[in-house]
Design a protein around this motif. Structure first.
Motif, PDB file in Angstrom:
ATOM      1  N   GLU A 103      -0.707  -3.523 -34.081  1.00  0.00           N
ATOM      2  CA  GLU A 103       0.309  -4.265 -34.844  1.00  0.00           C
ATOM      3  C   GLU A 103       0.354  -3.864 -36.310  1.00  0.00           C
ATOM      4  O   GLU A 103       1.392  -3.943 -36.948  1.00  0.00           O
ATOM      5  N   ASP A 104      -0.788  -3.454 -36.853  1.00  0.00           N
ATOM      6  CA  ASP A 104      -0.858  -3.305 -38.312  1.00  0.00           C
ATOM      7  C   ASP A 104      -0.900  -1.868 -38.808  1.00  0.00           C
ATOM      8  O   ASP A 104      -0.878  -1.628 -40.009  1.00  0.00           O
ATOM      9  N   ASP A 105      -1.023  -0.907 -37.903  1.00  0.00           N
ATOM     10  CA  ASP A 105      -1.052   0.476 -38.393  1.00  0.00           C
ATOM     11  C   ASP A 105      -0.493   1.409 -37.325  1.00  0.00           C
ATOM     12  O   ASP A 105      -0.495   1.085 -36.136  1.00  0.00           O
ATOM     13  N   ASP A 106      -0.003   2.549 -37.782  1.00  0.00           N
ATOM     14  CA  ASP A 106       0.489   3.565 -36.865  1.00  0.00           C
ATOM     15  C   ASP A 106      -0.711   4.257 -36.215  1.00  0.00           C
ATOM     16  O   ASP A 106      -1.838   4.153 -36.696  1.00  0.00           O
ATOM     17  N   GLU A 107      -0.443   4.964 -35.107  1.00  0.00           N
ATOM     18  CA  GLU A 107      -1.491   5.792 -34.503  1.00  0.00           C
ATOM     19  C   GLU A 107      -1.035   7.237 -34.675  1.00  0.00           C
ATOM     20  O   GLU A 107      -0.120   7.697 -33.987  1.00  0.00           O
ATOM     21  N   VAL A 108      -1.664   7.939 -35.610  1.00  0.00           N
ATOM     22  CA  VAL A 108      -1.239   9.296 -35.955  1.00  0.00           C
ATOM     23  C   VAL A 108      -2.393  10.245 -35.668  1.00  0.00           C
ATOM     24  O   VAL A 108      -3.511  10.056 -36.181  1.00  0.00           O
ATOM     25  N   ARG A 109      -2.130  11.234 -34.823  1.00  0.00           N
ATOM     26  CA  ARG A 109      -3.189  12.138 -34.379  1.00  0.00           C
ATOM     27  C   ARG A 109      -2.717  13.582 -34.453  1.00  0.00           C
ATOM     28  O   ARG A 109      -1.609  13.894 -34.043  1.00  0.00           O
TER      29      ARG A 109
END
Ligand SMILES: [Fe+2]
Length: 189
Positions: A98-104
């Motif tokens: 909910e509070d942060d993107d998932e960037v990989r």
């Protein structure tokens, strides 16, 4: 080879799209509000140093606070099967952050992100050179397979915001897993 497959959310019986063309993948994911990019593969030992230039540009553009590297590769230790199974199980069911993107960014290896959006499921097989950004609040799951092998750079806006809230929807069980998708990718044109 990077691969994008799209099905209706009802199940994988009908395949709506299958492409391994990076520019088409980028276009389709951008339409859904996701960042996808390809960075050149580099064979240097220290991933953060090897990709410093691209990382700095992305951090400046997106305002990330923390960048780290997570690596998982099969080894001969007796506890490897247990560690591999535990790592895989962690994000194998549908969840949101909910509070942060998932960037990989995948420097090597592979994993499949499944995005549950707009009544569809989009499977993105990420391999070395792929950058994928899943916006906060997006329903998704991730399968690294039964023999996880990857090195990924992770980008965070918040030090403690990246928490998985599981939706309780067993949708992941209906769709092909990492092994099936990795085996199928040779079927791409
Ligand atoms: Fe996630």
């Amino acid at each position: 080879m990077t691969l994008l497959i799209t099905w209706p959310e009802s199940g994988p019986e009908t395949e709506l799209r299958r492409t391994s063309d990076p520019s088409e993948i980028k276009r389709e994911l951008a339409r859904l509000g996701l960042r996808f990019d390809r960075w050149p593969l580099r064979d240097e030992e220290t991933v953060l140093a090897a990709y410093r230039e691209e990382i700095d540009v992305l951090v400046a553009a997106e305002g990330f606070a923390t960048v780290d590297v997570v690596a998982l590769h099969p080894d001969d230790s007796p506890d490897w099967p247990e560690r591999a199974a535990a790592a895989r199980a962690k994000f194998l069911q549908e969840h949101v952050h909910e509070d942060d993107d998932e960037v990989r960014f995948f420097a090597d290896g592979a994993g499949v992100f499944y995005l549950h959006l707009d009544g569809h499921v989009h499977a993105v097989l990420c391999e070395g050179g792929d950058l994928l950004g899943v916006p906060r609040g997006t329903r998704h799951w991730f399968d690294m397979g039964s023999r996880p092998s990857f090195t990924a750079v992770r980008f965070f806006h918040l030090d403690d915001g990246w928490v998985a809230d599981f939706t309780g929807d067993p949708i992941a069980d209906r769709f092909p897993d990492f092994a099936a998708i990795a085996a199928e990718r040779s079927a791409c044109p």
